[in-house]
Scaffold this motif. Structure first.
Motif, short mmCIF file in Angstrom:
data_model
loop_
_atom_site.label_atom_id
_atom_site.label_comp_id
_atom_site.label_asym_id
_atom_site.label_seq_id
_atom_site.Cartn_x
_atom_site.Cartn_y
_atom_site.Cartn_z
N ALA A 197 3.21 4.69 21.77
CA ALA A 197 4.00 5.73 22.43
C ALA A 197 4.20 6.87 21.45
CB ALA A 197 5.34 5.18 22.91
N ASN A 198 4.14 8.10 21.93
CA ASN A 198 4.37 9.26 21.07
C ASN A 198 4.58 10.51 21.90
OD1 ASN A 198 1.95 11.41 20.70
ND2 ASN A 198 1.11 9.42 21.31
N ASN A 199 5.22 11.49 21.29
CA ASN A 199 5.27 12.84 21.84
C ASN A 199 4.88 13.85 20.77
OD1 ASN A 199 7.50 12.77 20.18
ND2 ASN A 199 8.89 13.74 21.66
N SER A 200 4.02 13.40 19.86
CA SER A 200 3.62 14.22 18.71
C SER A 200 2.23 14.82 18.86
CB SER A 200 3.68 13.37 17.43
OG SER A 200 2.83 12.24 17.56
N GLY A 201 1.67 14.79 20.07
CA GLY A 201 0.38 15.42 20.29
C GLY A 201 -0.82 14.50 20.12
N ILE A 202 -0.61 13.20 19.91
CA ILE A 202 -1.71 12.25 19.82
C ILE A 202 -2.09 11.82 21.23
CG2 ILE A 202 -2.46 10.02 18.93
CD1 ILE A 202 -0.43 10.36 16.67
N ASP A 203 -3.31 12.10 21.65
CA ASP A 203 -3.75 11.83 23.02
C ASP A 203 -4.15 10.37 23.14
OD1 ASP A 203 -4.57 11.93 25.59
OD2 ASP A 203 -6.10 13.47 25.32
N ASN A 248 4.14 13.36 26.28
CA ASN A 248 5.13 12.29 26.15
C ASN A 248 4.48 11.07 26.77
OD1 ASN A 248 7.37 10.66 26.00
ND2 ASN A 248 8.79 12.24 26.68
N ALA A 249 3.81 10.26 25.94
CA ALA A 249 2.88 9.26 26.43
C ALA A 249 3.22 7.86 25.93
CB ALA A 249 1.45 9.62 26.01
N ALA A 250 2.83 6.88 26.76
CA ALA A 250 2.96 5.47 26.37
C ALA A 250 1.83 4.69 27.04
CB ALA A 250 4.31 4.89 26.78
N ILE A 251 1.29 3.70 26.32
CA ILE A 251 0.22 2.89 26.86
C ILE A 251 0.39 1.45 26.42
CG2 ILE A 251 -1.33 3.39 24.92
CD1 ILE A 251 -3.68 3.19 26.90
N LEU A 292 -1.39 3.40 31.47
CA LEU A 292 -1.09 4.62 30.73
C LEU A 292 -0.18 5.50 31.54
CD1 LEU A 292 -1.64 6.75 28.41
CD2 LEU A 292 -3.53 7.54 29.83
N ASN A 293 0.90 5.95 30.92
CA ASN A 293 1.77 6.96 31.50
C ASN A 293 1.89 8.10 30.50
OD1 ASN A 293 4.76 8.16 31.68
ND2 ASN A 293 4.09 7.53 33.72
N ASP A 294 1.58 9.31 30.96
CA ASP A 294 1.57 10.45 30.04
C ASP A 294 2.01 11.69 30.79
OD1 ASP A 294 1.21 12.18 27.97
OD2 ASP A 294 -0.95 11.97 27.82
N PHE A 295 3.00 12.37 30.25
CA PHE A 295 3.46 13.64 30.80
C PHE A 295 3.01 14.74 29.85
CE2 PHE A 295 6.71 17.00 31.23
CZ PHE A 295 6.52 17.30 32.57
N GLN A 296 2.09 15.58 30.32
CA GLN A 296 1.52 16.63 29.48
C GLN A 296 1.88 18.01 30.05
OE1 GLN A 296 -2.68 16.21 28.80
NE2 GLN A 296 -2.48 14.18 27.86
N GLN A 297 2.16 18.93 29.14
CA GLN A 297 2.45 20.30 29.52
C GLN A 297 1.48 21.24 28.80
OE1 GLN A 297 6.77 21.34 30.01
NE2 GLN A 297 7.04 19.51 28.74
N GLN A 298 1.12 22.29 29.50
CA GLN A 298 0.16 23.24 28.94
C GLN A 298 0.54 24.66 29.34
OE1 GLN A 298 -3.83 22.91 30.46
NE2 GLN A 298 -4.74 23.81 28.65
N ASP A 299 0.56 25.55 28.37
CA ASP A 299 0.75 26.97 28.61
C ASP A 299 -0.50 27.71 28.12
OD1 ASP A 299 3.78 27.51 29.37
OD2 ASP A 299 3.75 25.91 27.87
N ASN A 345 -0.61 8.57 35.62
CA ASN A 345 -0.27 7.16 35.81
C ASN A 345 -1.56 6.42 36.14
OD1 ASN A 345 2.91 7.03 35.98
ND2 ASN A 345 2.27 8.85 37.12
N ASN A 346 -2.12 5.73 35.14
CA ASN A 346 -3.43 5.10 35.31
C ASN A 346 -3.33 3.60 35.02
OD1 ASN A 346 -4.45 7.67 35.74
ND2 ASN A 346 -5.02 7.94 33.61
#
Length: 806
Positions: free
Chosen positions: A228-234, A279-282, A304-311, A338-339
């Motif tokens: 799990a991380n929110n530090s940009g590791i895909d 903001n991901a966890a697997i 896998l659950n991942d919430f990604q934002q992009q500007d 959600n996979n």
């Protein structure tokens, strides 16, 4: 020898009695010496005074001191045994390397790309094993990023690999596999690895968590992890299937693509962790069990659950002969992934039979929403995409009493993928609502697909000729349903006209017969494939009351030649001819709003093409010198009966496939070389590619011909300078050029050139056994026609102190 010279004019080796006879055909115009030397004796010499002279020497014992000789055993690094190349992990490992993936990047001949895909001497690996077992089934990034470098003894490259034992003497294989041979300590007990990291920014708390539990016993292997991380590791990188496209191509399964999208921009050419907001966890579980008779049962399950934002902000400009179309977009997008993937495999791989059954289930839900400004219009959109994908593949192979081999295979697949795109407020009223303002658009699309491929084959292996005969059939059934609804300002909703609706039923059946012949000698191999097939295509549109049918008898031959020019070197050549007929995605007549800027339809009964491709390659390896080289060149020509045409409006593009005979061709060449320099403890590598392609397009009903040229060169260096200092460096330069070469339509603005440079430098310093320092820098440069040049530089520093007792 001549007097006052070291030139030897004649010599003789004495017999067992010590007698010798020297003869010289020249004239004795100068003085000569006769020298006598013997191992363990002091040398003597006498002057020659006559044309015929007898000599007698009495030698005295003496101790001979030999010069120092240093023996370098290159086999400590690399050892070749048959078709298996063994890399010693300890010989290439540095102090900072924690996982086996870190070490693989330093091994000559092995290349690991940004996605973790492994190639050997220019060829991607087809299988990845851990102590001989296929635990992860092509999703091997989890292993390379989790298994410690200190528990791996050897990395083994398996050339000409055939994983099915019963076929090893009945087929020719050019596949390459990789096996991690573990140390004994890794096989004794469960091993674990855990990390917990946290930090702070101005507006957020950053975290990074990892926990792995691994077992590598003979009868049980497992890699189970939570991250799990929110530090940009895909975390999507852990579940990449590197050979999935090749697998589906072999099955001839055209997995339907997504019909709708949110029009997010492409990704920038910098390290993903620099720009990814997530903001991901697997949870990823992989377990393999073996019975006493080596029957294998394997489960691979992840969620896998991942919430990604992009500007992002993008600008696209299309220069036309009579106009210029420009699209400027600024967008914020949020996507929730959600996979769920579940796979069950049963495998019985014996010398006389093979049984394999794989059941796969994929369920995903990926809602996304975005707020954007497009050419000054403020919009919001949401996209709902759900996928339910089920498949099962059964293979059975057995030898019969004549040592011939029979095989039966069955594959079934069912996919349901409903999609809904909503856009507010209403845009392009002139296209959708007779120039009247409206509140919003809803685009629905659904393409349920059923596919099956079944065949039987008979193999007749012989000493020099291998024969295979296959008979089978495939079937595909699809139903495309799409509709566009308009919501008016009074909140009433209604579907747009039939031209924005599809109710299309598609059937595709194929019966095929294939004969394969392999001719083998000591130094050469020749493979000939002769596939014949009869195909039937039919579709029916119940809304537009259209239907059509197409029958084709197709022949797609191919030939491959391999010649061994040396023990470790070979050349290859090949030719193939392929007829292809398009899918339902190429023929639907009703418009589909793919995203807020693209409206797409098709106006052709069936898309057909044929391609001829010729290739030639050379692979060189010198194991004792740890030197690898490869080059591959190919040329292809494709004849099409259709072309893509685009019409540009102020805020919209219409794309349509129409009948139009045209030809595209391309030339490609790839090459790479890598070498380990023993004196410098350094691995150096260089690889490059060149591609040139000609293709055609219709824009605003004007035919345009383009010439695209792509060039790339990458250099790398991994150096272990001494025990307390090592460094890595890589640099990539790429250039892409697109030219309009249409006669009388050659506009300078249409020629686009993009030059990019990427450099990475990493230095590791070890002042003591307990203190590590890492310094890293990344530089990115992009120069694009008619746009501002961009430069990025990133720097990182980390310091690690290890407490021995803990």
């Amino acid at each position: 020898t001549k007097k006052n010279s070291t030139l030897i004019v004649t010599y003789f080796i004495s017999n067992n009695a010590g007698q010798f006879n020297l003869q010289y055909a020249g004239k004795l115009t100068d003085s000569f010496y006769v020298h006598v030397n013997g191992m363990g004796y002091a040398g003597q010499k006498q002057l020659v005074t006559a044309t015929k002279q007898d000599f007698q020497f009495i030698l005295k014992s003496a101790i001979s001191t030999l010069p120092n000789v240093t023996v370098k055993n290159n086999k400590l690094f690399l050892k070749l045994r048959g078709d298996t190349l063994n890399y010693s992990v300890d010989s290439f490992k540095n102090k900072q390397d924690r996982t086996i993936g870190d070490v693989l990047k330093k091994m000559p001949g092995i290349d690991v790309d940004d996605k973790g895909k492994i190639s050997y001497n220019g060829k991607p690996i087809s299988n990845f094993y851990i102590d001989g077992d296929n635990l992860l089934d092509d999703k091997y990034n989890l292993a390379t990023n989790s298994i410690g470098a200190d528990i791996v003894d050897k990395v083994q490259v398996l050339e000409n690999h055939q994983p099915i034992k019963v076929l090893r003497d009945a087929t020719i294989s050019d596949k390459v596999a990789l096996n991690l041979s573990l140390k004994d300590k890794a096989r004794l007990k469960l091993t674990g690895h855990a990390e917990l990291g946290a930090g702070f920014t101005d507006d957020n708390t950053i975290y990074d968590e990892t926990m792995n539990i691994m077992a590598f016993k003979k009868k049980y292997k497992a890699i189970n992890s939570f991250k799990a991380n929110n530090s940009g590791i895909d975390l999507n990188d852990d579940i990449i299937s590197h050979n999935l496209s090749n697998y589906l191509r072999q099955l001839e399964n055209d997995d339907p693509n997504s019909l709708l999208g949110n029009n997010a921009s492409g990704y920038p050419s910098i390290n993903k962790q620099r720009y990814l907001f997530n903001n991901a966890a697997i949870v990823n579980t992989n377990n393999l069990f073996k019975t006493k008779n080596d029957l294998q049962l394997r489960t691979n399950i992840y969620y896998l659950n991942d919430f990604q934002q992009q500007d992002f902000k993008s600008s696209s400009v299309y220069y036309l002969p009579n106009d210029t179309a420009k699209y400027i977009t600024q967008q914020h997008t949020a996507t929730n992934f959600n996979n769920l993937h579940a796979q069950l495999n049963i495998n019985d791989n014996k010398q006389n039979h093979y049984l394999n059954n794989t059941l796969i289930m994929d369920i995903s839900n990926q809602p996304s929403s975005s707020n954007l400004t497009s050419n000054g219009n403020n919009l919001s959109q949401s996209l709902s995409e759900k996928v339910n994908n089920f498949s099962n593949e059964l293979n059975f192979i057995k030898t019969i009493h004549t040592k011939n081999i029979i095989e039966a295979s069955s594959y079934i697949n069912h996919v349901i993928k409903p999609e809904i795109l909503q856009i507010q407020p209403g845009v392009n009223a002139d296209v959708f609502n007779n120039n009247h303002p409206f509140a919003g658009i809803t685009q629905n699309a659904k393409l349920p697909t059923y596919f099956t491929n079944n065949y039987v084959s008979y193999r007749h292996p012989a000493k020099h000729i291998l024969q295979t005969y296959k008979l089978g059939m495939t079937g595909q059934s699809q139903k495309l349903q799409s509709a566009l609804a308009i919501t008016q300002l009074n909140n009433s909703s209604a579907f747009v006209s039939d031209s924005f609706t599809n109710h299309l039923q598609w059937q595709h059946y194929k019966v095929y017969a294939q004969a394969d012949y392999d001719w083998i000698t000591d130094r050469s191999q020749l493979s000939l494939s002769l596939p014949y097939n009869w195909q039937d295509f039919s579709y029916k549109d119940t809304v537009l009351h259209q239907s059509n049918n197409l029958n084709r008898f197709l022949f797609n031959p191919s030939i491959k030649i391999k010649y061994q020019t040396g023990n470790e070197n070979f050349i290859t050549a090949g030719y193939e001819f392929a007829n292809r007929i398009g899918s339902i995605e190429n023929i639907y007549p009703g418009y589909i709003l793919r995203n807020y800027t693209t409206l797409e339809s098709n106006n052709i009964p069936f898309v057909e093409s044929n391609t001829q491709n010729i290739s030639v390659g050379f692979n060189f390896r010198k194991s004792i010198k740890i030197l690898f080289f490869n080059v591959l060149a190919s040329y292809s020509v494709t004849n099409n009966n259709s072309i893509s045409t685009t019409t540009f409006f102020s805020n919209l593009q219409k794309q349509t496939t129409i009948p139009f005979n045209n030809t595209t061709n391309s030339f490609k060449i790839f090459s790479g070389i890598s070498k380990y320099i023993f004196a410098l403890h350094t691995t150096i590598s260089l690889k490059g590619s060149f591609e040139k392609a000609k293709w055609n397009q219709l824009q605003n009903n004007i035919f345009l011909n383009y010439l695209n040229t792509n060039e790339s060169i990458t250099a790398g260096l991994h150096s272990k300078i001494n025990t307390w200092f090592n460094a890595d460096y890589s640099a990539t330069f790429s250039s892409s050029k697109s030219e309009n070469i249409t006669p009388f339509q050659n506009l300078a603005n249409q020629n686009q050139i993009i030059n990019q440079t990427q450099q990475q430098m990493e230095v590791n310093i070890f002042p003591s056994n307990n203190f590590f320092i890492k310094l890293k820098g990344e530089y990115f440069y992009t120069q694009q026609s008619q746009l501002n040049t961009t430069n990025y530089f990133f720097a990182d520093a980390s310091f690690l102190y290890k407490i021995n007792k803990i």
